[in-house]
Design an enzyme around this catalytic site. Structure first.
Site, PDB file in Angstrom:
ATOM      1  N   THR A  43      -8.385   6.084  27.261  1.00 26.94           N
ATOM      2  CA  THR A  43      -7.791   6.882  26.445  1.00 26.94           C
ATOM      3  C   THR A  43      -8.113   8.313  26.505  1.00 26.94           C
ATOM      4  O   THR A  43      -9.161   8.648  26.898  1.00 26.94           O
ATOM      5  CB  THR A  43      -8.094   6.328  24.917  1.00 26.94           C
ATOM      6  OG1 THR A  43      -7.310   6.947  23.834  1.00 26.94           O
ATOM      7  CG2 THR A  43      -9.649   6.397  24.662  1.00 26.94           C
ATOM      8  N   THR A  44      -7.139   9.424  26.168  1.00 27.46           N
ATOM      9  CA  THR A  44      -7.740  10.757  26.052  1.00 27.46           C
ATOM     10  C   THR A  44      -8.888  10.978  25.295  1.00 27.46           C
ATOM     11  O   THR A  44      -8.929  10.457  24.023  1.00 27.46           O
ATOM     12  CB  THR A  44      -6.411  11.482  25.506  1.00 27.46           C
ATOM     13  OG1 THR A  44      -5.294  11.458  26.296  1.00 27.46           O
ATOM     14  CG2 THR A  44      -6.806  13.111  25.210  1.00 27.46           C
ATOM     15  N   HIS A  83     -21.263   3.918   7.438  1.00 22.62           N
ATOM     16  CA  HIS A  83     -21.254   4.404   5.910  1.00 22.62           C
ATOM     17  C   HIS A  83     -22.720   4.547   5.677  1.00 22.62           C
ATOM     18  O   HIS A  83     -23.317   4.640   4.573  1.00 22.62           O
ATOM     19  CB  HIS A  83     -20.906   3.120   5.092  1.00 22.62           C
ATOM     20  CG  HIS A  83     -19.453   2.635   5.231  1.00 22.62           C
ATOM     21  ND1 HIS A  83     -18.417   3.473   4.375  1.00 22.62           N
ATOM     22  CD2 HIS A  83     -18.694   1.836   5.731  1.00 22.62           C
ATOM     23  CE1 HIS A  83     -17.195   3.246   4.779  1.00 22.62           C
ATOM     24  NE2 HIS A  83     -17.410   2.116   5.504  1.00 22.62           N
ATOM     25  N   SER A 101     -19.541  -1.162   2.864  1.00 24.34           N
ATOM     26  CA  SER A 101     -18.916  -0.371   1.997  1.00 24.34           C
ATOM     27  C   SER A 101     -18.044  -0.739   0.854  1.00 24.34           C
ATOM     28  O   SER A 101     -17.728   0.050  -0.265  1.00 24.34           O
ATOM     29  CB  SER A 101     -17.842   0.571   2.954  1.00 24.34           C
ATOM     30  OG  SER A 101     -17.116  -0.211   3.409  1.00 24.34           O
ATOM     31  N   THR A 136     -20.110   6.601  12.874  1.00 25.60           N
ATOM     32  CA  THR A 136     -18.750   7.421  12.978  1.00 25.60           C
ATOM     33  C   THR A 136     -18.878   8.964  12.685  1.00 25.60           C
ATOM     34  O   THR A 136     -19.754   9.257  12.433  1.00 25.60           O
ATOM     35  CB  THR A 136     -17.914   6.847  11.555  1.00 25.60           C
ATOM     36  OG1 THR A 136     -16.720   7.537  11.879  1.00 25.60           O
ATOM     37  CG2 THR A 136     -18.439   7.035  10.530  1.00 25.60           C
ATOM     38  N   ARG A 173       0.791  -1.245  -0.044  1.00 24.20           N
ATOM     39  CA  ARG A 173      -0.104   0.138  -0.014  1.00 24.20           C
ATOM     40  C   ARG A 173       0.930   1.260   0.267  1.00 24.20           C
ATOM     41  O   ARG A 173       1.852   1.258   0.700  1.00 24.20           O
ATOM     42  CB  ARG A 173      -0.899   0.013   1.105  1.00 24.20           C
ATOM     43  CG  ARG A 173      -2.047  -1.058   1.030  1.00 24.20           C
ATOM     44  CD  ARG A 173      -2.851  -1.331   2.342  1.00 24.20           C
ATOM     45  NE  ARG A 173      -3.664  -2.493   2.453  1.00 24.20           N
ATOM     46  CZ  ARG A 173      -5.127  -2.522   2.622  1.00 24.20           C
ATOM     47  NH1 ARG A 173      -5.760  -1.223   3.044  1.00 24.20           N
ATOM     48  NH2 ARG A 173      -5.698  -3.498   2.476  1.00 24.20           N
ATOM     49  N   LYS A 219     -16.939  10.322   8.608  1.00 25.32           N
ATOM     50  CA  LYS A 219     -17.185  10.064   7.104  1.00 25.32           C
ATOM     51  C   LYS A 219     -18.328  11.165   6.599  1.00 25.32           C
ATOM     52  O   LYS A 219     -17.708  12.450   6.486  1.00 25.32           O
ATOM     53  CB  LYS A 219     -17.887   8.659   6.857  1.00 25.32           C
ATOM     54  CG  LYS A 219     -16.473   7.606   7.171  1.00 25.32           C
ATOM     55  CD  LYS A 219     -16.873   6.299   6.785  1.00 25.32           C
ATOM     56  CE  LYS A 219     -15.860   5.164   6.659  1.00 25.32           C
ATOM     57  NZ  LYS A 219     -15.273   5.263   7.863  1.00 25.32           N
TER      58      LYS A 219
END
Length: 404
Positions: free
Chosen positions: A277-278, A217, A189, A245, A21, A248
């Site tokens: 986690t922050t 999606h 997706s 999410t 990639r 997107k």
């Protein structure tokens, strides 16, 4: 032990399989999406057109979003100050969770740093909380869902993609008292197809299973207020946990779940991926908040995206290009070979100023490599016509298989 040799061999394998990639060096032009500048391999930046962004509705460029982020930056600064347990709940987070809960008709919502984390943290935590839980997972579920299921340590049953008979067969094989969770997506997706949500909910009710749907999606893009396919199909009330999410269609960054308050409290209290986690920067959250509020009241972006997707599909079909059957905004073009998919992408970028990333294994099965186009409301008809002509020329140059 020669560690360098092992690392070199791992990378060499990717090169030999044609699926190494390459990430291009790019800057988007504010207010001019899908135009951007590409810096790699050129003498100075080269103007390009982006065709593969997941900023589906160009909300990352919307004046309301940018203004909200600028205001938050000058009001509270850049960072959140740490985890929410230690740094506290920035008020932007509280407001956004209320908006997301309302978007899906749920009692509460919970923010995560990404959609990947929200899937991984929620699925792994749920199955640990439910003793002896068995998770039923669609075979095309996203890598983040697979990771969450694996990290849960629970038993899993993988059902064939959107195959209701196979799903019921697996559900019926479990004891009635066994806790069950069906995990699936609304829009897949890479294929561009949609899950039979109501039918899956029917099976969940029949076999006393919880339901978990990934709407990443679809949120922002479907339904009268952008709540996703569950909003469009009036099914949100039948789903126990809706995951989405913010990176997107909403154009910024982050992930979330929406559910009843009890489930949200359990995940908030037990999920390491949330606790340790922050939290998201309030600048990002302010931008998302503006985006969600706008899309709840505006269908212009959704209508523009659907019109663009329909037009591009028709242009591809008329040109004899092998466009896959998609019922959504996703426009996949089948290639079937990783080397050729990469070659097409390279030619488009170098000769036509068109950026579309090839999709290879493990994102899709071997032999189904493709180009995945995501036209949005800012892609014009002349852009689509130019793209189609370029693809027709490249298909002929490389002697590739045309549509049947």
């Amino acid at each position: 032990m020669n560690y360098d040799q092992i690392f070199d061999q791992a990378i060499d394998r990717l090169h030999s399989e044609g699926r190494y990639r390459v990430f291009i060096d790019i800057l988007r032009n504010k207010g001019a999406y899908p135009n951007a500048r590409c810096f790699a391999g050129h003498n100075g930046p080269k103007d390009i057109t982006v065709w593969c962004s997941n900023d589906y509705l160009a909300m990352g460029q919307h004046p309301k979003v940018i203004a909200a982020m600028e205001e938050a930056l000058h009001d509270v600064g850049a960072g959140s100050g740490g985890t929410r347990n230690i740094g506290g709940n920035t008020h932007y987070h509280v407001d956004l969770e209320a908006e997301l809960a309302d978007l899906h008709g749920k009692e509460a919502a919970l923010l995560f740093t990404s959609g990947y984390v929200s899937n991984d943290a929620t699925l792994s935590t749920l199955a640990k909380i439910l003793p002896g839980c068995v998770i039923f997972s669609d075979e095309l579920n996203h890598a983040s869902m697979i990771a969450g299921i694996r990290n849960s340590g629970a038993e899993k049953r993988v059902f064939r993609h959107n195959d209701l008979e196979h799903l019921e067969e697996l559900l019926a094989a479990e004891a009635p008292e066994t806790p069950k969770l069906i995990a699936f997506e609304s829009v897949y997706s890479m294929e561009g197809d949609v899950a039979p949500i109501h039918a899956i909910c029917d099976l969940a009710e029949k076999y006393n299973a919880l339901t978990y749907i990934d709407e990443v999606h679809a949120v922002g893009m479907y339904g009268p207020r952008g709540g996703g396919i569950t909003d469009r199909d009036e099914a949100a009330h039948r789903i126990d946990i809706i995951e989405g999410t913010l990176g997107k269609a909403f154009g910024v960054m982050g992930g979330y779940i929406a559910a009843d308050a009890r489930i949200i409290d359990v995940i908030r209290s037990y999920a390491p991926g949330f606790i340790f986690t922050t939290s998201l920067s309030p600048v990002l959250v302010a931008g998302v908040l503006a985006s969600v509020r706008h899309l709840k009241n505006s269908s212009v972006e959704r209508e523009g995206q659907q019109a663009a997707a329909a037009m591009l599909k028709q242009l591809f079909r008329d040109a004899g290009l092998p466009v896959m059957d998609s019922t959504t905004h996703i426009v996949p073009l089948m290639v079937g070979d990783p080397v050729k998919a990469k070659k097409i992408s390279d030619i488009l970028l170098a000769e036509y100023g068109v950026y579309v990333q090839p999709i290879n294994y493990p994102t899709v099965p071997r032999g189904t490599e493709r180009l995945r186009f995501t036209p949005g409301p800012a892609h014009t008809e002349p852009m689509m016509q130019d793209l189609t002509k370029a693809l027709v020329e490249i298909w002929a140059r490389l002697d590739l298989r045309r549509a049947a």
